[in-house]
Design an enzyme around this catalytic site. Sequence first.
Site, mmCIF file in Angstrom:
data_model
loop_
_atom_site.group_PDB
_atom_site.id
_atom_site.type_symbol
_atom_site.label_atom_id
_atom_site.label_comp_id
_atom_site.label_asym_id
_atom_site.label_seq_id
_atom_site.Cartn_x
_atom_site.Cartn_y
_atom_site.Cartn_z
ATOM 1 N N ARG A 148 0.823 -1.234 0.000
ATOM 2 C CA ARG A 148 0.000 0.000 0.000
ATOM 3 C C ARG A 148 0.844 1.265 0.000
ATOM 4 O O ARG A 148 0.380 2.332 0.392
ATOM 5 C CB ARG A 148 -0.966 0.016 1.185
ATOM 6 C CG ARG A 148 -1.950 -1.136 1.133
ATOM 7 C CD ARG A 148 -3.280 -0.771 1.749
ATOM 8 N NE ARG A 148 -4.200 -1.881 1.583
ATOM 9 C CZ ARG A 148 -4.296 -2.897 2.447
ATOM 10 N NH1 ARG A 148 -3.564 -2.918 3.528
ATOM 11 N NH2 ARG A 148 -5.141 -3.859 2.213
ATOM 12 N N LYS A 167 3.482 11.922 -11.375
ATOM 13 C CA LYS A 167 2.648 11.098 -12.255
ATOM 14 C C LYS A 167 3.397 9.798 -12.520
ATOM 15 O O LYS A 167 4.542 9.823 -12.982
ATOM 16 C CB LYS A 167 2.379 11.808 -13.585
ATOM 17 C CG LYS A 167 1.297 12.856 -13.504
ATOM 18 C CD LYS A 167 0.888 13.294 -14.906
ATOM 19 C CE LYS A 167 -0.189 14.353 -14.859
ATOM 20 N NZ LYS A 167 -0.525 14.855 -16.218
ATOM 21 N N GLU A 211 11.037 19.092 -24.776
ATOM 22 C CA GLU A 211 10.288 19.408 -23.552
ATOM 23 C C GLU A 211 10.886 20.638 -22.851
ATOM 24 O O GLU A 211 10.183 21.368 -22.162
ATOM 25 C CB GLU A 211 10.262 18.209 -22.594
ATOM 26 C CG GLU A 211 9.717 16.911 -23.214
ATOM 27 C CD GLU A 211 8.194 16.764 -23.159
ATOM 28 O OE1 GLU A 211 7.509 17.745 -22.817
ATOM 29 O OE2 GLU A 211 7.704 15.655 -23.478
ATOM 30 N N LYS A 227 8.575 23.371 -13.823
ATOM 31 C CA LYS A 227 7.707 22.210 -13.556
ATOM 32 C C LYS A 227 7.301 22.183 -12.085
ATOM 33 O O LYS A 227 6.138 21.938 -11.756
ATOM 34 C CB LYS A 227 8.415 20.916 -13.944
ATOM 35 C CG LYS A 227 7.591 19.681 -13.587
ATOM 36 C CD LYS A 227 7.119 18.882 -14.754
ATOM 37 C CE LYS A 227 6.122 17.803 -14.334
ATOM 38 N NZ LYS A 227 6.164 16.605 -15.144
ATOM 39 N N GLU A 247 -3.826 18.255 -11.598
ATOM 40 C CA GLU A 247 -4.372 18.725 -12.874
ATOM 41 C C GLU A 247 -5.876 18.936 -12.801
ATOM 42 O O GLU A 247 -6.615 18.582 -13.705
ATOM 43 C CB GLU A 247 -4.016 17.702 -13.978
ATOM 44 C CG GLU A 247 -3.902 18.337 -15.361
ATOM 45 C CD GLU A 247 -3.269 17.385 -16.378
ATOM 46 O OE1 GLU A 247 -2.230 16.760 -16.075
ATOM 47 O OE2 GLU A 247 -3.808 17.285 -17.483
ATOM 48 N N ARG A 258 -1.746 22.788 -14.598
ATOM 49 C CA ARG A 258 -0.870 21.677 -14.983
ATOM 50 C C ARG A 258 -1.143 21.218 -16.416
ATOM 51 O O ARG A 258 -0.252 20.717 -17.100
ATOM 52 C CB ARG A 258 -1.021 20.503 -13.993
ATOM 53 C CG ARG A 258 0.051 19.444 -14.197
ATOM 54 C CD ARG A 258 0.195 18.444 -13.058
ATOM 55 N NE ARG A 258 1.287 17.521 -13.390
ATOM 56 C CZ ARG A 258 1.830 16.648 -12.560
ATOM 57 N NH1 ARG A 258 1.392 16.544 -11.328
ATOM 58 N NH2 ARG A 258 2.806 15.861 -12.951
ATOM 59 N N ASN A 265 0.794 20.094 -21.264
ATOM 60 C CA ASN A 265 0.449 19.278 -22.428
ATOM 61 C C ASN A 265 0.532 20.058 -23.738
ATOM 62 O O ASN A 265 0.086 19.568 -24.776
ATOM 63 C CB ASN A 265 -0.965 18.700 -22.265
ATOM 64 C CG ASN A 265 -1.036 17.744 -21.094
ATOM 65 O OD1 ASN A 265 -0.135 16.945 -20.897
ATOM 66 N ND2 ASN A 265 -2.087 17.844 -20.298
ATOM 67 N N HIS A 313 1.102 18.297 -26.929
ATOM 68 C CA HIS A 313 0.947 16.865 -26.675
ATOM 69 C C HIS A 313 -0.289 16.249 -27.325
ATOM 70 O O HIS A 313 -0.268 15.074 -27.667
ATOM 71 C CB HIS A 313 0.950 16.582 -25.169
ATOM 72 C CG HIS A 313 2.324 16.573 -24.574
ATOM 73 N ND1 HIS A 313 3.160 17.667 -24.631
ATOM 74 C CD2 HIS A 313 3.035 15.607 -23.940
ATOM 75 C CE1 HIS A 313 4.309 17.373 -24.041
ATOM 76 N NE2 HIS A 313 4.260 16.126 -23.615
ATOM 77 N N HIS A 334 0.421 13.327 -29.584
ATOM 78 C CA HIS A 334 -0.083 11.962 -29.351
ATOM 79 C C HIS A 334 -0.688 11.376 -30.616
ATOM 80 O O HIS A 334 -0.564 10.177 -30.875
ATOM 81 C CB HIS A 334 -1.112 11.958 -28.220
ATOM 82 C CG HIS A 334 -0.483 12.014 -26.861
ATOM 83 N ND1 HIS A 334 -1.123 12.504 -25.751
ATOM 84 C CD2 HIS A 334 0.743 11.643 -26.439
ATOM 85 C CE1 HIS A 334 -0.322 12.439 -24.703
ATOM 86 N NE2 HIS A 334 0.828 11.930 -25.104
ATOM 87 N N HIS A 350 8.722 10.176 -28.286
ATOM 88 C CA HIS A 350 7.725 11.059 -27.684
ATOM 89 C C HIS A 350 8.107 12.539 -27.849
ATOM 90 O O HIS A 350 7.313 13.357 -28.310
ATOM 91 C CB HIS A 350 7.548 10.707 -26.205
ATOM 92 C CG HIS A 350 6.717 11.687 -25.457
ATOM 93 N ND1 HIS A 350 5.342 11.760 -25.586
ATOM 94 C CD2 HIS A 350 7.058 12.673 -24.596
ATOM 95 C CE1 HIS A 350 4.881 12.736 -24.832
ATOM 96 N NE2 HIS A 350 5.900 13.310 -24.213
#
Length: 364
Positions: free
Chosen positions: A121, A143, A185, A227, A237, A242, A246, A249, A253, A267
Amino acid sequence: MEKLTVELGSRSYPILIGDGLLEEIGRHVAPLLKRPRTMIVTDSHVADHYLRRVGTALGNEGISFSSFVLEPGESTKSWAGLARLTEWLIGEGVERSDHVIALGGGVIGDLVGFACSIVKRGCHFIQVPTTLLAQVDSSVGGKTAINVPAGKNLIGAFHQPALVVIDPATLETLPRRELGAGYAEVVKYGLIDDADFFAWCEANGAALLAGDSAARRKAIAHSVAAKARIVAADERETQDIRALLNLGHSFGHALEAETGYSDRLLHGEAVAAGMVLAHRFSAANGICPAGDAERVRAHLASVDLPHSLASAGVNSDGKALAAHMAHDKKVRGGKLPLILTRGIGQSFVTEDYGLDAVAAFLDG
Ligand SMILES: NC(=O)c1ccc[n+]([C@@H]2O[C@H](COP(=O)([O-])OP(=O)(O)OC[C@H]3O[C@@H](n4cnc5c(N)ncnc54)[C@H](O)[C@@H]3O)[C@@H](O)[C@H]2O)c1
Ligand SMILES: [Zn+2]
């Protein structure tokens, strides 16, 4: 050494940045440990270069460790990889108060972070990022995720690290193409809300990519500070803050999906082309000066990053690309929030543009 903090109340944590930090990592890890023992998880490329160095530094502080070396590559961030890693951690007798070290790029960081969010946990983990992408982006912010057949990063958790140790000197062994992908980035932080930093990138990006260590340190520290600020303001987010990370992105994507998330397009390379498309789409809709969109394209082209559909190796029609965007996990209430811009350093989130408009633009 430079020290920043991600301000998240009781879950705040430091980010240390400095060339050669791996050699003294034991000194920074030791104060966190309840018992002098840790587990290092890495991939075989990174292990070849840095595992011994980290082990020696831990040993110098009397910290014992065991290590687990995974296959390099995106496919390690999977159910199978997660099962193997969590079972190994349990076999090693991991305790909740232990700190597991994630030594590697975003694949290792995301997988280890997720494993540490669920094993017993939840136990602690330390990010030691060794790619530019991980040093400026994925190691900070909590994340974590794995990929599943239905899509990338669809199973995961928010789980903040206890410490981030960035040694920019590790980039000396990183392949040039991976360095470029991470650099996209870096540029993103300028484009989001920092026009001066974009200008710095225009002046220094080529030197950074050629190995200039001062430029590398400055770019990492500046990016990570941005960041950290964004994460502190909007950890999960839930506001539009936040989400600005993206930028490029959603378009990116679609390009990654169209190229099968393969080595054809990394990426960061997809993000580079995606950022140009976001600026050009904004310009086409009269909200961003065309000259700004051209400046973004010219800079990314000048450092050999993809800056158009063609240079990203994609020749699909707009409808096919927009269909990928419709499956984005950021879709809410059937609408995809897009990150558009009023100019360099002036990005914002909007739901004013439908995917049919995006498809028509991509065909244009
Ligand atoms: N959690 C987040 O916020 C976040 C943000 C962005 C991306 N990501 C994730 O990050 C992943 C991509 O990360 P990445 O670009 O770091 O890729 P990666 O971890 O696959 O590393 C790229 C390659 O470089 C090798 N490598 C790493 N460090 C090296 C070094 N110093 N010298 C030589 N080789 C080295 C690796 O073995 C690998 O082959 C994706 O899965 C993406 O979803 C997560
Ligand atoms: Zn990204």
